[in-house]
Design an enzyme around this catalytic site. Sequence first.
Site, PDB file in Angstrom:
ATOM      1  N   GLY A 239       1.224  -1.505  -0.122  1.00  0.00           N
ATOM      2  CA  GLY A 239       0.100   0.351   0.306  1.00  0.00           C
ATOM      3  C   GLY A 239       1.043   0.691   0.163  1.00  0.00           C
ATOM      4  N   GLU A 273       4.096  -6.525   2.175  1.00  0.00           N
ATOM      5  CA  GLU A 273       3.787  -6.727   0.675  1.00  0.00           C
ATOM      6  C   GLU A 273       4.014  -5.591  -0.531  1.00  0.00           C
ATOM      7  OE1 GLU A 273      -0.338  -8.136   1.297  1.00  0.00           O
ATOM      8  OE2 GLU A 273       0.372 -10.472   1.936  1.00  0.00           O
ATOM      9  N   PRO A 274       4.616  -4.788  -0.116  1.00  0.00           N
ATOM     10  CA  PRO A 274       4.337  -3.528  -1.557  1.00  0.00           C
ATOM     11  C   PRO A 274       4.759  -3.925  -2.792  1.00  0.00           C
ATOM     12  CG  PRO A 274       7.067  -3.449  -0.639  1.00  0.00           C
ATOM     13  CD  PRO A 274       6.053  -5.626  -0.033  1.00  0.00           C
ATOM     14  N   GLY A 275       4.169  -3.054  -3.988  1.00  0.00           N
ATOM     15  CA  GLY A 275       4.191  -3.592  -5.326  1.00  0.00           C
ATOM     16  C   GLY A 275       4.379  -2.526  -5.883  1.00  0.00           C
ATOM     17  N   ARG A 313      -5.099   2.252 -15.555  1.00  0.00           N
ATOM     18  CA  ARG A 313      -5.167   3.232 -14.685  1.00  0.00           C
ATOM     19  C   ARG A 313      -6.046   4.156 -15.132  1.00  0.00           C
ATOM     20  NH1 ARG A 313      -2.080   4.807 -11.333  1.00  0.00           N
ATOM     21  NH2 ARG A 313      -2.661   4.092  -9.846  1.00  0.00           N
ATOM     22  N   TYR A 317      -9.485   4.751 -12.525  1.00  0.00           N
ATOM     23  CA  TYR A 317      -9.477   5.113 -11.566  1.00  0.00           C
ATOM     24  C   TYR A 317      -9.372   6.846 -11.522  1.00  0.00           C
ATOM     25  CZ  TYR A 317      -7.314   0.801 -10.306  1.00  0.00           C
ATOM     26  OH  TYR A 317      -6.983  -0.275 -10.139  1.00  0.00           O
ATOM     27  N   CYS A 343     -11.957   2.316 -28.996  1.00  0.00           N
ATOM     28  CA  CYS A 343     -13.454   2.880 -28.636  1.00  0.00           C
ATOM     29  C   CYS A 343     -14.036   2.484 -27.252  1.00  0.00           C
ATOM     30  CB  CYS A 343     -13.575   2.163 -29.755  1.00  0.00           C
ATOM     31  SG  CYS A 343     -14.415   0.116 -28.987  1.00  0.00           S
ATOM     32  N   GLU A 344     -13.503   3.937 -26.122  1.00  0.00           N
ATOM     33  CA  GLU A 344     -13.847   4.097 -25.462  1.00  0.00           C
ATOM     34  C   GLU A 344     -13.994   5.131 -24.591  1.00  0.00           C
ATOM     35  OE1 GLU A 344     -16.194   2.234 -23.209  1.00  0.00           O
ATOM     36  OE2 GLU A 344     -15.021  -0.527 -24.135  1.00  0.00           O
TER      37      GLU A 344
HETATM   38  N1  LLP Z   1      -1.177  -7.160  -1.132  1.00  0.00           N
HETATM   39  C1  LLP Z   1      -2.731  -7.348  -0.492  1.00  0.00           C
HETATM   40  C2  LLP Z   1      -3.282  -8.581   0.043  1.00  0.00           C
HETATM   41  C3  LLP Z   1      -3.002  -6.175  -1.869  1.00  0.00           C
HETATM   42  O1  LLP Z   1      -4.136  -6.341  -2.390  1.00  0.00           O
HETATM   43  C4  LLP Z   1      -1.828  -5.431  -2.252  1.00  0.00           C
HETATM   44  C5  LLP Z   1      -2.716  -4.955  -3.530  1.00  0.00           C
HETATM   45  C6  LLP Z   1      -0.609  -5.247  -2.447  1.00  0.00           C
HETATM   46  C7  LLP Z   1      -0.026  -6.611  -1.243  1.00  0.00           C
HETATM   47  C8  LLP Z   1       0.095  -4.714  -3.208  1.00  0.00           C
HETATM   48  O2  LLP Z   1       0.005  -3.460  -3.365  1.00  0.00           O
HETATM   49  P1  LLP Z   1       1.014  -1.849  -3.092  1.00  0.00           P
HETATM   50  O3  LLP Z   1       2.178  -2.207  -2.389  1.00  0.00           O
HETATM   51  O4  LLP Z   1       1.317  -2.123  -5.239  1.00  0.00           O
HETATM   52  O5  LLP Z   1       0.064  -0.529  -3.083  1.00  0.00           O
HETATM   53  N2  LLP Z   1      -4.622  -1.263  -9.796  1.00  0.00           N
HETATM   54  C9  LLP Z   1      -4.189  -0.452  -8.547  1.00  0.00           C
HETATM   55  C10 LLP Z   1      -4.141  -0.720  -7.367  1.00  0.00           C
HETATM   56  C11 LLP Z   1      -4.756  -1.883  -6.352  1.00  0.00           C
HETATM   57  C12 LLP Z   1      -3.562  -2.645  -6.048  1.00  0.00           C
HETATM   58  C13 LLP Z   1      -4.248  -4.403  -5.416  1.00  0.00           C
HETATM   59  N3  LLP Z   1      -3.757  -4.500  -3.849  1.00  0.00           N
HETATM   60  C14 LLP Z   1      -3.491   0.974  -8.856  1.00  0.00           C
HETATM   61  O6  LLP Z   1      -2.891   0.393 -10.614  1.00  0.00           O
HETATM   62  O7  LLP Z   1      -3.663   1.480  -8.347  1.00  0.00           O
END
Ligand code: LLP
Length: 416
Positions: A239, A273-275, A313, A317, A343-344
């Site tokens: 997050g 769990e950073p993405g 995105r 959003y 086409c949107e």
């Molecule tokens: N852990 C869990 C359980 C999650 O559901 C998520 C993201 C993460 C970790 C990783 O979150 P992060 O660190 O990347 O914020 N598609 C959307 C974001 C959806 C996130 C879903 N879950 C966007 O493009 O902003």
Amino acid sequence: MFGFFREENALVCDGVPLDAVAREHGTPLYVYSAESIRRAYRELDEAFGAYPHRIHYALKANSSFAIARLLHRSGSGADANSIGEVEVAMRAGFAASDIVFSGVGKSPDEIERAVQLGLKAINAESAGELERIDRAAQAHGVRARVAVRVNPDIDAGTHPHISTGLHTNKFGVPLEHAGELYRRMSTQPGLEPVGIHVHLGSQIISTEPIHRAAVVVVRFARELRDQGIHLDHIDVGGGLGISYDGSRVPTAAEYAAAVLAIVKPSGLAVAMEPGRYIVGAAGVLLARVVDLKPAAAGHQFAVLDAGMTELMRPALYGSFHRIEPVTPRQARELCYDIVGPVCETTDALGHDRRLPALEVGDLLAIRDAGAYGSAMSSNYNRRPLPAEVLVDAGNATLVRRRQTIDDMLALELGGS
Ligand code: LLP
């Protein structure tokens, strides 16, 4: 210097001119900086210092194989949201014991496979799911390591589509029901409670909700300990946001300080769990202008060869991404609505952008597209998935070739 910056006016990735990369591999094209990814990982890792912690990179942000492998080699663990992501993680080198498996709707096959693999933790989303994990584990004569994902009803202050920590969201188990689930595990021989999991949402730009969530889960873990249920770790989810528009966001150090201030006294290890934080700023989407035409109110439409199919995105959003010419012209600025070819009406990448006058064929970079860009791309309008290039130590390597119509039709019986 690493990442994306300008050299003699032209945008480069780790010193490699993006113009040349686009000429070689075509557009739309994702380009990633390996060094940016490694540094973001290391920065977060170092922020937690010597305190027991483990970063599980959230593959959902970008599970391109080269990126998964890069993070594995950097020392990361993995967070998977489907068994597909688990399989990719394993092929990329992650050990089962370094993978946490989250996700709100795990199918029987997914549970079966996860139990057989012996993952570090299955983050369970409901009482029913715990029962299904228990049955599968007993059938295999094993104990599955589990953590319950609790929903603390805390507002992460993020976009409603990516908020997960409220009771109105589908995620997790209300905190007040979780104690019962942990106590019941003593009668479920297939389950070994190892942790507690919380994830409030994505693109969180204040440490305050993270701090509040840490307070409630640590208090909860203490209550469990007093009842003789000892956990190994607290999984604080992902997050942590990044700055898409230059505004200030928490640093890795501030994030770690907020978490550790609360978790440290408990002695429990931190899993996270950073993405986005790891890969978001490390990627751009390169696209060319394919058409220009006047829009309302003196604006121009710049139509690109990339749109919501490559980067969803903004359409989904209303997200903001900086859009820059790779080599800006010396021309007066005009105001552009930058749109895609799909086409949107929602297929736009940016509105009201002041850019030096564009010409058809110009190359634009859509910035901070490393997370949830390629991973959310689609074949809508039969558009092929884009190619991807990883720049590492001055070499730009094609790590995913562009999908072809033959690739698409290969799945369809009678199509080829
Ligand atoms: N852990 C869990 C359980 C999650 O559901 C998520 C993201 C993460 C970790 C990783 O979150 P992060 O660190 O990347 O914020 N598609 C959307 C974001 C959806 C996130 C879903 N879950 C966007 O493009 O902003």
